[in-house]
Design a protein around this motif. Structure first.
Motif, mmCIF file in Angstrom:
data_model
loop_
_atom_site.group_PDB
_atom_site.id
_atom_site.type_symbol
_atom_site.label_atom_id
_atom_site.label_comp_id
_atom_site.label_asym_id
_atom_site.label_seq_id
_atom_site.Cartn_x
_atom_site.Cartn_y
_atom_site.Cartn_z
ATOM 1 N N GLY A 1 73.962 14.880 43.320
ATOM 2 C CA GLY A 1 75.384 14.616 43.094
ATOM 3 C C GLY A 1 75.990 15.653 42.182
ATOM 4 O O GLY A 1 75.304 16.525 41.650
ATOM 5 N N GLY A 2 77.297 15.549 41.989
ATOM 6 C CA GLY A 2 77.987 16.460 41.105
ATOM 7 C C GLY A 2 77.772 16.099 39.647
ATOM 8 O O GLY A 2 77.197 15.051 39.325
ATOM 9 N N PRO A 3 78.251 16.940 38.736
ATOM 10 C CA PRO A 3 78.006 16.722 37.305
ATOM 11 C C PRO A 3 78.864 15.632 36.688
ATOM 12 O O PRO A 3 78.580 15.198 35.571
ATOM 13 N N GLU A 4 79.904 15.170 37.399
ATOM 14 C CA GLU A 4 80.818 14.178 36.822
ATOM 15 C C GLU A 4 81.143 13.082 37.824
ATOM 16 O O GLU A 4 81.304 13.343 39.017
ATOM 17 N N GLN B 1 81.828 11.367 42.946
ATOM 18 C CA GLN B 1 80.957 12.266 42.193
ATOM 19 C C GLN B 1 80.821 13.561 42.987
ATOM 20 O O GLN B 1 79.741 13.892 43.476
ATOM 21 N N THR C 1 76.059 21.592 38.670
ATOM 22 C CA THR C 1 76.704 22.047 37.432
ATOM 23 C C THR C 1 78.183 22.366 37.617
ATOM 24 O O THR C 1 78.913 22.456 36.636
ATOM 25 N N ASP D 1 69.549 13.918 40.913
ATOM 26 C CA ASP D 1 69.740 15.255 40.346
ATOM 27 C C ASP D 1 71.231 15.592 40.388
ATOM 28 O O ASP D 1 71.982 15.072 41.221
ATOM 29 N N THR D 2 71.666 16.447 39.472
ATOM 30 C CA THR D 2 73.087 16.789 39.408
ATOM 31 C C THR D 2 73.291 18.300 39.429
ATOM 32 O O THR D 2 72.484 19.065 38.884
ATOM 33 N N THR E 1 76.140 13.598 47.562
ATOM 34 C CA THR E 1 77.435 12.934 47.435
ATOM 35 C C THR E 1 78.496 13.778 48.152
ATOM 36 O O THR E 1 78.196 14.801 48.765
ATOM 37 N N THR F 1 81.911 21.614 38.325
ATOM 38 C CA THR F 1 82.813 20.472 38.316
ATOM 39 C C THR F 1 83.911 20.640 39.361
ATOM 40 O O THR F 1 84.141 21.740 39.880
ATOM 41 N N PRO G 1 74.088 8.309 40.147
ATOM 42 C CA PRO G 1 73.968 8.484 38.694
ATOM 43 C C PRO G 1 72.549 8.757 38.225
ATOM 44 O O PRO G 1 72.341 9.340 37.153
ATOM 45 N N VAL H 1 80.298 17.134 44.610
ATOM 46 C CA VAL H 1 79.268 18.136 44.346
ATOM 47 C C VAL H 1 79.624 19.435 45.056
ATOM 48 O O VAL H 1 80.308 19.436 46.092
#
Length: 259
Positions: A195-198, A168, A246, A243-244, A141, A248, A240, A170
Motif C-alpha cells: 500500500g501507499g505510505p498514507e 491508501q 514511500t 508493506d508500504t 491498494t 505520497t 495497514p 500507492v
C-alpha cells in the motif's frame, strides 16, 4: 533470492503498470518480452509481440524461452469471459511453454468487497494457485492515478460530493518495481500486500487534487449505502499491516502537474 539474469515476459507491458514493470526489469539487466493487444511501442531493446489474448497459440509462442511471466494485462469490462478467462489463457500458455514462474497482480480486499471486477480478480487468484505453474501473487491498494482520475471526475461539478471513505493510494512505479523484483526471485505464493505510505479520507485527497489542479470548489463528504460501500467503509481495501511505498499522493500530484 534473485536468480541470474533471465528472460521475463510481461503481459499488458504497454499499459500503465506494465511499463513500470518492464522498465524495472530492463534496468536490472533482464531480457524482456512484452505481449500486448495494442500496437504501442516501448523502448529499444525490448521485444514487443502483438497478440490476440484469445488465441492460445500466439501467447504460447510469445512465452517460449521465458523463465517467468508477469501478468499485468487485465479485462475490466468483463467482455470475452472477463478477467478470469484472460487469466486462464495466460496460465495455459505459460504452462505449455514451460515457464517456471507466474507473477499475478491483484487488489487488496478483492475477496471482501463485492464488486464484480474484484470477484473476477479473486477467481483469477484461485486459478493461478491451481494452474500448474509455480506462482506469486501480490495485492496492491489503489494507484495514485486511479484516485486522481476519480477525483478529477468529481470536481467537475460546482459542489463536489465525495463518499466518506478512506484510500491508501500507492505509486504505480513502486508496485511495478515490486513485481519486477518478485519475478526475479523464486515463486513465493501470496506475498505481503503493498500500500501507499498514507491512509487518508477521500474528501481530503480531493482537496489535495483541487489545490494541485488550481480548482477551488467546495467539497462535502456524503454517506452512501450498500454492501460495496460498507466494505470500503470497513477498510477492507486498505493494507495497514502490509508493506508500504514511500511516494505520497501529494508528491504524485506535484510531479504530475509539474510535467
Amino acid at each position: 533470492m534473485s536468480r541470474p539474469m533471465s528472460t521475463v515476459a510481461v503481459t499488458g507491458g504497454t499499459g500503465t503498470l506494465g511499463r513500470e514493470v518492464v522498465g524495472a526489469l530492463v534496468a536490472a539487466g533482464h531480457d524482456v518480452v512484452v505481449t500486448s493487444c495494442s500496437s504501442s511501442s516501448l523502448r529499444d531493446g525490448v521485444r514487443t509481440v502483438r497478440v490476440d489474448y484469445g488465441r492460445p497459440v500466439e501467447l504460447r509462442a510469445a512465452f517460449e524461452r521465458a523463465d517467468a511471466v508477469v501478468h499485468c494485462a487485465t479485462n475490466v469490462t468483463g467482455l470475452r469471459g472477463g478477467e478470469a478467462e484472460l487469466g486462464k489463457r495466460v496460465l495455459a500458455a505459460a504452462r505449455d511453454a514451460g515457464c517456471g514462474h507466474l507473477v499475478y497482480i491483484s487488489i487488496v480486499g478483492a475477496d471482501r468487497i463485492p464488486l464484480p471486477y474484484y470477484k473476477a480478480k479473486t477467481s483469477t487468484e484461485r486459478l493461478v494457485e491451481d494452474g500448474g505453474v509455480p506462482w506469486t501473487i501480490l495485492r496492491a491498494t489503489q494507484f495514485h492515478e486511479l484516485v486522481a482520475r476519480l477525483s478529477s471526475a468529481l470536481t467537475r461539478s460546482p459542489l463536489v460530493l465525495v463518499p466518506d471513505i478512506r484510500f491508501q493510494p500507492v505509486s504505480v512505479t513502486e508496485v511495478g518495481a515490486r513485481l519486477a523484483d518478485l519475478a526475479r526471485g523464486s515463486p513465493a505464493g501470496r506475498v505481503r500486500d503493498l500500500g501507499g505510505p498514507e491512509i487518508a479520507d477521500w474528501p481530503d485527497l480531493v482537496r489535495q487534487f483541487q489545490a494541485a489542479a488550481g480548482r477551488s470548489r467546495p467539497v462535502r463528504p456524503i454517506t452512501l449505502f450498500g454492501s460495496v460501500y460498507a466494505g470500503y467503509r470497513a477498510g477492507h481495501h486498505l493494507a495497514p499491516d502490509g508493506d508500504t511505498g514511500t511516494i505520497t499522493f501529494q508528491q504524485y500530484l506535484a510531479d504530475r502537474f509539474r510535467r
